[in-house]
Scaffold this motif. Structure first.
Motif, mmCIF file in Angstrom:
data_model
loop_
_atom_site.group_PDB
_atom_site.id
_atom_site.type_symbol
_atom_site.label_atom_id
_atom_site.label_comp_id
_atom_site.label_asym_id
_atom_site.label_seq_id
_atom_site.Cartn_x
_atom_site.Cartn_y
_atom_site.Cartn_z
ATOM 1 N N GLY A 28 0.794 -1.219 0.000
ATOM 2 C CA GLY A 28 0.000 0.000 0.000
ATOM 3 C C GLY A 28 0.831 1.275 0.000
ATOM 4 N N ILE A 29 2.113 1.194 -0.264
ATOM 5 C CA ILE A 29 2.870 2.438 -0.289
ATOM 6 C C ILE A 29 3.344 2.704 -1.703
ATOM 7 C CG2 ILE A 29 3.697 1.990 2.040
ATOM 8 C CD1 ILE A 29 6.495 1.955 0.744
ATOM 9 N N GLU A 30 3.617 3.972 -1.924
ATOM 10 C CA GLU A 30 4.109 4.316 -3.240
ATOM 11 C C GLU A 30 5.609 4.085 -3.198
ATOM 12 O OE1 GLU A 30 2.923 8.503 -3.199
ATOM 13 O OE2 GLU A 30 1.901 7.709 -1.446
ATOM 14 N N THR A 31 6.056 3.032 -3.811
ATOM 15 C CA THR A 31 7.485 2.766 -3.792
ATOM 16 C C THR A 31 8.122 3.467 -4.973
ATOM 17 O OG1 THR A 31 7.062 0.647 -2.806
ATOM 18 C CG2 THR A 31 9.226 0.953 -3.785
ATOM 19 N N VAL A 32 9.063 4.336 -4.653
ATOM 20 C CA VAL A 32 9.794 4.993 -5.728
ATOM 21 C C VAL A 32 10.950 4.065 -6.072
ATOM 22 C CG1 VAL A 32 11.153 7.010 -6.359
ATOM 23 C CG2 VAL A 32 9.186 7.241 -4.845
ATOM 24 N N PRO A 33 10.963 3.547 -7.303
ATOM 25 C CA PRO A 33 12.022 2.598 -7.615
ATOM 26 C C PRO A 33 13.386 3.256 -7.483
ATOM 27 C CG PRO A 33 10.573 2.980 -9.520
ATOM 28 C CD PRO A 33 10.153 3.916 -8.451
ATOM 29 N N GLY A 34 14.294 2.576 -6.900
ATOM 30 C CA GLY A 34 15.630 3.134 -6.730
ATOM 31 C C GLY A 34 16.634 2.020 -6.749
ATOM 32 N N THR A 35 17.870 2.361 -6.919
ATOM 33 C CA THR A 35 18.889 1.312 -6.937
ATOM 34 C C THR A 35 19.155 0.833 -5.516
ATOM 35 O OG1 THR A 35 20.458 3.106 -6.944
ATOM 36 C CG2 THR A 35 20.080 1.971 -9.052
ATOM 37 N N ARG A 36 18.996 1.770 -4.570
ATOM 38 C CA ARG A 36 19.228 1.387 -3.177
ATOM 39 C C ARG A 36 17.905 1.380 -2.428
ATOM 40 N NH1 ARG A 36 23.423 6.023 -2.134
ATOM 41 N NH2 ARG A 36 21.827 7.032 -3.369
ATOM 42 N N MET A 37 17.835 0.567 -1.404
ATOM 43 C CA MET A 37 16.573 0.427 -0.688
ATOM 44 C C MET A 37 16.729 0.829 0.778
ATOM 45 S SD MET A 37 14.657 -0.735 -3.034
ATOM 46 C CE MET A 37 13.261 -1.744 -2.677
ATOM 47 N N PHE A 38 15.704 1.463 1.315
ATOM 48 C CA PHE A 38 15.704 1.743 2.751
ATOM 49 C C PHE A 38 14.528 1.047 3.422
ATOM 50 C CE2 PHE A 38 12.152 4.583 3.642
ATOM 51 C CZ PHE A 38 11.829 5.060 2.384
ATOM 52 N N TYR A 39 14.761 0.738 4.679
ATOM 53 C CA TYR A 39 13.742 0.106 5.523
ATOM 54 C C TYR A 39 13.606 1.015 6.731
ATOM 55 C CZ TYR A 39 12.056 -3.291 9.021
ATOM 56 O OH TYR A 39 11.378 -3.937 10.018
ATOM 57 N N ILE A 40 12.374 1.374 7.093
ATOM 58 C CA ILE A 40 12.216 2.267 8.252
ATOM 59 C C ILE A 40 11.191 1.696 9.230
ATOM 60 C CG2 ILE A 40 10.541 3.800 7.081
ATOM 61 C CD1 ILE A 40 11.973 6.148 8.601
ATOM 62 N N GLU A 41 11.538 1.771 10.482
ATOM 63 C CA GLU A 41 10.655 1.284 11.539
ATOM 64 C C GLU A 41 10.377 2.463 12.472
ATOM 65 O OE1 GLU A 41 11.506 -3.103 12.432
ATOM 66 O OE2 GLU A 41 11.736 -2.156 14.367
ATOM 67 N N SER A 42 9.107 2.630 12.868
ATOM 68 C CA SER A 42 8.756 3.797 13.688
ATOM 69 C C SER A 42 8.173 3.390 15.027
ATOM 70 C CB SER A 42 7.728 4.671 12.975
ATOM 71 O OG SER A 42 8.206 5.027 11.717
ATOM 72 N N TYR A 43 8.554 4.125 16.035
ATOM 73 C CA TYR A 43 8.046 3.913 17.399
ATOM 74 C C TYR A 43 7.497 5.229 17.909
ATOM 75 C CZ TYR A 43 10.445 -0.503 17.174
ATOM 76 O OH TYR A 43 10.830 -1.756 16.792
ATOM 77 N N GLY A 44 6.620 5.144 18.917
ATOM 78 C CA GLY A 44 6.198 6.362 19.606
ATOM 79 C C GLY A 44 4.919 6.958 19.085
ATOM 80 N N CYS A 45 4.892 8.293 19.044
ATOM 81 C CA CYS A 45 3.637 9.011 18.794
ATOM 82 C C CYS A 45 3.336 9.110 17.301
ATOM 83 C CB CYS A 45 3.712 10.396 19.404
ATOM 84 S SG CYS A 45 5.034 11.385 18.693
ATOM 85 N N GLN A 46 2.140 9.585 16.989
ATOM 86 C CA GLN A 46 1.735 9.781 15.601
ATOM 87 C C GLN A 46 2.701 10.698 14.877
ATOM 88 O OE1 GLN A 46 -2.218 11.223 16.323
ATOM 89 N NE2 GLN A 46 -3.139 9.396 15.457
ATOM 90 N N MET A 47 3.248 11.655 15.609
ATOM 91 C CA MET A 47 4.185 12.608 15.010
ATOM 92 C C MET A 47 5.407 11.870 14.434
ATOM 93 S SD MET A 47 4.417 15.832 14.550
ATOM 94 C CE MET A 47 3.714 16.903 15.748
ATOM 95 N N ASN A 48 5.849 10.844 15.125
ATOM 96 C CA ASN A 48 6.980 10.063 14.624
ATOM 97 C C ASN A 48 6.616 9.327 13.336
ATOM 98 O OD1 ASN A 48 8.993 10.691 16.367
ATOM 99 N ND2 ASN A 48 9.147 8.662 17.296
ATOM 100 N N PHE A 49 5.402 8.779 13.306
ATOM 101 C CA PHE A 49 4.962 8.077 12.101
ATOM 102 C C PHE A 49 4.869 9.067 10.943
ATOM 103 C CE2 PHE A 49 4.243 5.017 15.271
ATOM 104 C CZ PHE A 49 4.142 3.777 14.666
#
Ligand code: 5AD
Ligand code: SF4
Length: 478
Positions: A28-49
């Motif tokens: 469900g996310i818009e993945t921008v194709p790229g040569t390198r990939m990132f992974y992100i994990e979020s904790y805490g409040c809505q502001m962090n998300f």
């Protein structure tokens, strides 16, 4: 936000998730194709998300694609929370796990973002050696430069707090989105200095974002099919933005109305309100506009005036009760939720009872409940001893949770037989044959699909037949 066990009771469980981080990826996310990939994990409040969506946008502009699969990542980021000790422990554990991946993939970069990065600064790099990047909440624009530094084998760190940064011009990349509801950050930082709270130190001074950029973002979301936006800030009632040409000031009530006027089919929510700042002007704006949701998260923290003073909340029990009465008078059908801290320094049994009585008085539909956790550097840590025994804190917290469970159930049971307008968000957790959505009071409503015509983003009238403390169960009304 929870300590050991999630102490969430009620309806809106995604406001703050500490224990369960969320990885954003291909679903469900818009993945921008790229040569390198990132992974992100979020904790805490809505502001962090919400911040993680800004980070994703910055990284995609730098040629990174998003992945939900850790093994595919060249860059692993963890957006952290410092609000209680438990939150930081969870992040440390997770960083340890990420570091094991480095054995197989030596070029992997690991970065810590957000409040914990800000609080611990170089400590992560020097003592713990767990990360390659340390980036505070106001330094995300610098990420590409810091990544380049880390790729050269240096450590990348930027923890400068800004008085201006609002990321107003950055269009967030919606991560893990249902395509129907989304967050819009309207301000950053906090000037309140509640004595228990680390946020003013990790997120810096309060600043409001350009109102026109907020409207533009909400407009764009509506055009893309979103039907609900939540305006986010640590203290939304003190939103204040000066138009550069005229010097006219836009306050929060005016901003709310501006967003509500985008389209009657766009629902508007907001979080978090502060009891000392919420005005009748905001309440009247809510009452006048059907699409401003009838729900206020108004953290009380304690029901006792002496404790409130020690907490530096700048209101007392009577003031809070007066605000509740104004809400009831101006918006009779408004649901109210809260944050409650138990076992704050010197709290007596009687003062704890005042909190229980306050909960009864307000009849909260939902609450986030916490045992006090002393945070280094806060006013309370400097001034008061954390002197309530852990066992007592636990017992008081359990009493508060038990009462809130009861109040949530009663609140929901009172809805049986009523018909609500529900915005469909997607399939229910339990079954693909059921929809889930929310009513204006922010209560989750689950009901059988029956008709094939409906889809997420549609509004539907639902009659409530049954209720638990967390959910209303119903059927589509004719
Ligand atoms: N200990 C326990 N709870 C806290 N909160 C903030 N700081 C602390 C702390 N030191 C809670 C408050 C706040 C919510 C976001 O987290 O209830 O409203
Ligand atoms: Fe912390 Fe108080 Fe600011 Fe909320 S209002 S972020 S509790 S200092």
């Amino acid at each position: 936000m929870y300590d050991d066990n999630p102490t969430l009771v009620g309806i809106k469980k995604e406001i703050i998730e500490e224990i369960q981080g969320q990885a954003f990826g291909d679903q469900g996310i818009e993945t921008v194709p790229g040569t390198r990939m990132f992974y992100i994990e979020s904790y805490g409040c809505q502001m962090n998300f919400s911040d993680s969506e800004i980070v994703a946008s910055i990284l995609s502009g730098y040629g990174y694609g998003a992945t939900r699969n850790l093994e595919m990542a060249d860059l692993v980021l963890i957006n952290t929370c410092s609000i209680r000790e438990k939150a930081e422990e969870t992040v440390r554990k997770r960083l340890g796990q990420f570091n094991l991946l480095k054995n197989e993939k030596p070029h992997l970069l690991i970065g810590v973002l957000g409040c914990m990065a800000e609080r611990l600064k170089t400590k992560f790099l020097e003592e713990e050696k767990l990360v390659d990047l340390v980036v505070g909440p106001d330094a995300y624009r610098d990420l590409p430069g810091l990544i380049a530094t880390a790729e050269d084998g240096e450590k990348g760190i930027n923890v400068f707090l800004s008085r201006e940064e609002t990321y107003a011009d950055i269009s967030p990349m919606r991560l893990d989105s249902n395509g129907v509801t989304g967050f819009i950050s309207i301000m950053r930082g906090c000037d309140n200095m509640c004595s228990f709270c680390v946020v003013p130190f990790t997120r810096g001074r309060e600043r409001s974002r350009d109102a026109f950029s907020i409207i533009a973002e909400a407009n764009e979301m509506f055009e893309r099919g979103y039907r609900e936006v939540t305006l986010l800030g640590q203290n939304v009632d003190s939103y204040k933005w000066e138009k550069p040409d005229s010097g006219d000031v836009v306050n929060f009530a005016q901003l709310l109305v501006m967003v509500a006027k985008i389209n009657p089919a766009l629902r508007v929510r907001f979080s978090t309100s502060h009891p000392k700042d919420i005005t009748d002007e905001v309440l009247y704006a809510m009452a006048r506009h059907e699409n401003i949701c009838k729900y206020i998260h108004l953290p009380v923290q304690s029901g006792n005036s002496r404790i409130l003073e020690m907490m530096n909340r700048t209101y007392d029990r009577e003031w809070y009760m007066e605000r509740i009465e104004s809400i009831r008078r101006i918006i009779p059908d408004c649901a109210i939720s809260s944050d409650i801290i138990t076992g704050f320094c010197t709290e007596t049994e009687e003062e704890h009872l005042d909190t229980l009585l306050m909960m009864e008085f307000v009849q909260y539909s939902m609450a986030y409940m916490f045992a006090y956790s002393e945070r280094p550097g806060t006013l309370a840590a400097r001034k008061y001893a954390d002197d309530i025994d852990e066992e007592i804190k636990k017992r008081r917290l359990n009493e508060i949770i038990r009462l809130q469970n009861h109040l949530s159930l009663e609140h929901n049971k009172a809805d049986i037989g009523k018909i609500f307008k529900v915005l469909i968000e997607g399939d229910s957790k339990r079954s693909a044959d059921e929809w889930k959505g929310r009513n204006t009071q922010n209560k989750m409503v689950v009901f059988p699909k029956l008709s094939l015509e409906l889809k997420p983003g549609d509004y539907v009238m639902v009659k409530v037949n049954k209720a638990t403390s967390a959910t209303l169960l119903g059927e589509i009304a004719q």
